[in-house]
Write a protein that holds these residues in place. Sequence first.
Motif, short mmCIF file in Angstrom:
data_model
loop_
_atom_site.label_atom_id
_atom_site.label_comp_id
_atom_site.label_asym_id
_atom_site.label_seq_id
_atom_site.Cartn_x
_atom_site.Cartn_y
_atom_site.Cartn_z
N GLU A 1 47.61 26.34 42.56
CA GLU A 1 48.08 27.62 42.04
C GLU A 1 49.61 27.71 42.01
OE1 GLU A 1 47.18 30.60 40.06
OE2 GLU A 1 45.52 30.54 41.49
N ILE A 2 50.29 27.22 43.02
CA ILE A 2 51.75 27.37 43.09
C ILE A 2 52.45 26.66 41.92
CG2 ILE A 2 53.79 26.92 44.49
CD1 ILE A 2 52.05 29.21 45.49
N PRO A 3 52.14 25.40 41.61
CA PRO A 3 52.78 24.80 40.41
C PRO A 3 52.40 25.53 39.12
CG PRO A 3 51.87 23.10 41.82
CD PRO A 3 51.37 24.39 42.35
N TYR A 4 51.16 26.00 39.02
CA TYR A 4 50.73 26.74 37.82
C TYR A 4 51.51 28.05 37.68
CZ TYR A 4 47.64 29.07 34.51
OH TYR A 4 47.13 29.73 33.43
N MET A 5 51.74 28.75 38.76
CA MET A 5 52.51 29.99 38.73
C MET A 5 53.97 29.71 38.35
SD MET A 5 50.98 31.77 42.17
CE MET A 5 52.22 33.04 42.19
N HIS B 1 54.18 29.09 34.55
CA HIS B 1 53.84 30.23 33.69
C HIS B 1 54.35 31.52 34.32
CE1 HIS B 1 50.91 27.04 32.80
NE2 HIS B 1 50.95 27.50 31.55
N GLU B 2 55.55 31.49 34.76
CA GLU B 2 56.11 32.65 35.44
C GLU B 2 56.22 33.85 34.51
OE1 GLU B 2 59.98 33.81 38.23
OE2 GLU B 2 59.83 31.84 37.25
N PHE B 3 56.54 33.62 33.25
CA PHE B 3 56.74 34.73 32.31
C PHE B 3 55.61 34.82 31.28
CE2 PHE B 3 60.97 33.25 33.64
CZ PHE B 3 61.45 34.42 34.21
N ASP B 4 54.52 34.18 31.56
CA ASP B 4 53.38 34.21 30.63
C ASP B 4 52.53 35.44 30.96
OD1 ASP B 4 51.42 33.76 28.85
OD2 ASP B 4 50.83 31.78 29.60
N ALA B 5 52.40 36.34 29.98
CA ALA B 5 51.64 37.57 30.22
C ALA B 5 50.14 37.29 30.31
CB ALA B 5 51.91 38.58 29.12
N ARG B 6 49.68 36.23 29.68
CA ARG B 6 48.26 35.92 29.68
C ARG B 6 47.90 34.87 30.73
NH1 ARG B 6 45.55 34.08 25.22
NH2 ARG B 6 47.24 32.64 24.72
N ARG B 7 48.69 34.77 31.74
CA ARG B 7 48.40 33.82 32.80
C ARG B 7 47.15 34.24 33.57
NH1 ARG B 7 52.83 33.90 37.14
NH2 ARG B 7 51.63 35.71 37.80
N ARG B 8 46.27 33.31 33.78
CA ARG B 8 45.03 33.57 34.50
C ARG B 8 45.13 33.04 35.92
NH1 ARG B 8 40.66 34.98 31.31
NH2 ARG B 8 41.46 35.88 29.36
N MET B 9 44.44 33.73 36.83
CA MET B 9 44.44 33.29 38.22
C MET B 9 43.41 32.18 38.41
SD MET B 9 44.78 36.81 40.44
CE MET B 9 43.31 37.53 39.70
#
Length: 900
Positions: free
Chosen positions: A652-656, A659-667
Amino acid sequence: MSRFFATGSDSESEESSSADEITPKATGTTFNKQDLLLSDDEEDTKRVVRSAKDKRFEELTNLIKTIRNAMKIRDMAKCLEEFEQLCRAFLKSKTIMDKEGVPQFYIRLLADLEDYLNQNPEQSAEEEEKDDAGSASSSGSDDDDDEGITAKSLLKKKPQEEEKKAPEASKFLKGAADEESESEDDEESEDWGSDSVDSGSESEDNEGAAASLAVVFLKKAQDSDKLTDDKKDSRRKKHKKKERLEEEADEEAEAEEGGWEKVKGGAPMVKEKPKMFAKGTEINSAVVVKKLTEILQARGKKGTDRAAQIELLHALAGISNENNLGEGILIKIKFNIIASLYDYNPNLAAFMKPDMWKKCLECIDELMDILFANSNIFIGENIAEDSENLAISDQPFRVRGCILTLVERMDEEFTKIMQNTDPHSQEYVDNLKDEGRVCGIIDRLLQYLETKGSTEEVCRVYLRRIMHTYYKFDYKAHRRSLGLQGETKSEQDQEESEGEDSAVIMDRLCKFIYAKDRTDRIRTCAILCHIYHHALHSRWFQARDLMLMSHLQDNIQHADPPVQILYNRTMVQLGICAFRQGMIKDAHNALLDIQSSGRAKELLGQGLLMRNMQERNAEQEKIEKRRQVPFHMHINLELLECVYLVSAMLLEIPYMAAHEFDARRRMISKQFHHQLRVGERQPLLGPPESMREHVVAASKAMKMGDWRTCHSFIINEKMNSKVWDLFPETQCVREMLVRKIQEESLRTYLFTYSSVYDSISMETLSEMFELDLPTVHSIISKMIINEELMASLDQPTQTVVMHRTEPTSLQNMALQLAEKLGGLVENNERVFDLKQGVYGGYFNRDQKGGYQQKQSYQRAPDQRGGYQQKQGYHRDQKGGYQQKQNYQRGGYRNQNQSSY
């Protein structure tokens, strides 16, 4: 009940009590026994209810009636329960008692309860007559010792003292009454009234007609009272005698069942065993079988003494051995003894007592000894009782029965014993030692059925052996695989003398079931146990391939609950195995369903969660408790949660960061994000204490690219003792974790700070994260190939050159605004079309895509059509494929949630 009253001596009637005064502890008030005879319960009840202003006396009377009914049926538990409620009701009515006084029916109940409790130990009829005669003779004697005074003697002395203090007129009245009673005994046919007139005429010379008339009427009253009292005494004695006989019968039954035994004074009485056969009866097979049938006919009937029935069967087996009636009858009796031991507890939820459990194991061992010693004995459920051959003859013995069913029931009883024993007590350890005997019996049965059993029976006993093997880690095989030997010569000799490894046993048993079994349940359980055993011993690829080839995940929801629990345990063990091997994504996928539900304890059969009665009633709770796994088979839930959270952190940490500014980021993991939010809401940040706090602190350090701090939070003394030391290969797991933390911290660092650098040396990155140069080169190359990082490698200088194509913060906010405005426009158009009644404009606007909602954001800034939305919103060549790859990195969620 006895703790509420002062103990006293034995009582035979209501007139005889233990003491002149009763002091109940619940009230602290002293009452005189003579007050108890003033009025009956019903009259006192009416008087108190009429005079009381409160309705609490009615509650007292109802409780007293219940207590008296319980006393009649001798229900001591009910008496105790109702008496406690009566004491509480009495305390509530204390204010009324102070005004109105303590009611007589309450005092009378206390006296009756004391008499009721003082009835034990009881005496026989002869001893009771002797005691009555002795007490009658001793009542006339002068004894100054107060400690030897009983309730009977006390009540008998009171009338004598009253006679001494009475005036002369009362003496004459008593004398007249005695003369009249003697005349009634001598002449029963004479009229009592004429005698009274004659006696009245005889008294004319003394005091006159008025006095004689008074004497006559007083004499009638006394004699009539005496007659009624005699009738009451006789009825009471008959009732007492009947109750005494019933109590003796109950006590004998309890003594036979192993309960309390009543000890009487005097010489010990030797109980004779019940005679099986009449004297002189010829003992042969037919007689023994007939007697066995008689014993079995009482099985299951109401009032049958199950312990006595087991003793009779043992005695019958001894008689059969003494008369050499053959092994056929002996096996028949042994089958019924074991069945009677199983039926000793009629409740399915109850477990066997230790003595019964030992007898059961001994009987099964004896039965197996007979079967192995005599090859001419055939047993089976398909043998009818009419075709049994129990007598000694040239034909082989044929006995109806199934030894496999008895062993399976024994295994179930062992599981119930372990479920109902405190796992933190020494008793649990002692009971667990019996598993060796259970496995030994199963092995002997396995050898027997391999030669004489059917294929179905062999599969069933193989599964029983598998269920006792699959969850145990073979430390000795593990040591041999690592090339280690025992420290001492005895240990080395023991390892050499031992048989095949558990992996070989599991492989042989499971493959036989795969090939021969015809039932889906046995084969499914064998596959799951085989996968569990592979995963437990770090054979990841064998376990994974067997799970994928079996396709159990497709239809496991149709299996029964015990099989589903086994499937959940297998998936958890598979995830832990993947984590040990460094397969972080596979570990997260395997543990996702169990951990995201929040009911891991219940899904693994390791306990029940607190629920209200609407979701689960009492009967369902009992059923679920019987499905629980014994404690020694449990999976550590804290270790399971730690493995899941660490896996989620590494994903999760590298993915976050990417995509820090991605509004459609999924958990990727909702539970992990929940723990992060909990850590952020804490007003005071101190050093982490729990396992969850350690993972949250490590995640914050990894987000900043500080791998050393992250490593210190994940691997330390506290976490080692709680989690990492529980793995068989502890050091290998720690080394794997350090390597994964370094790699993922490097990726996070590049995602977060790539916009700051024009170029960065790979040697510098290697020194920062303590990774060798080829590993750094491999990680960066993979990121560039997947278009996660827009950069290029300069091989001569060993540097990473950044292309600076990432949008700025303002551009990211503009893209988010454009996306939201596009969605708003689409919604407005849809509402407008619905109001106008034109449905084709919205749904037929684009025929290329599948769903309109999926294609509703096609108006991206570059206007490149529907493929732009699927790939991204960037106005360069990077953005399109980058967004696609980002979804592919989250693609492992598609199997569970079907998000895309």
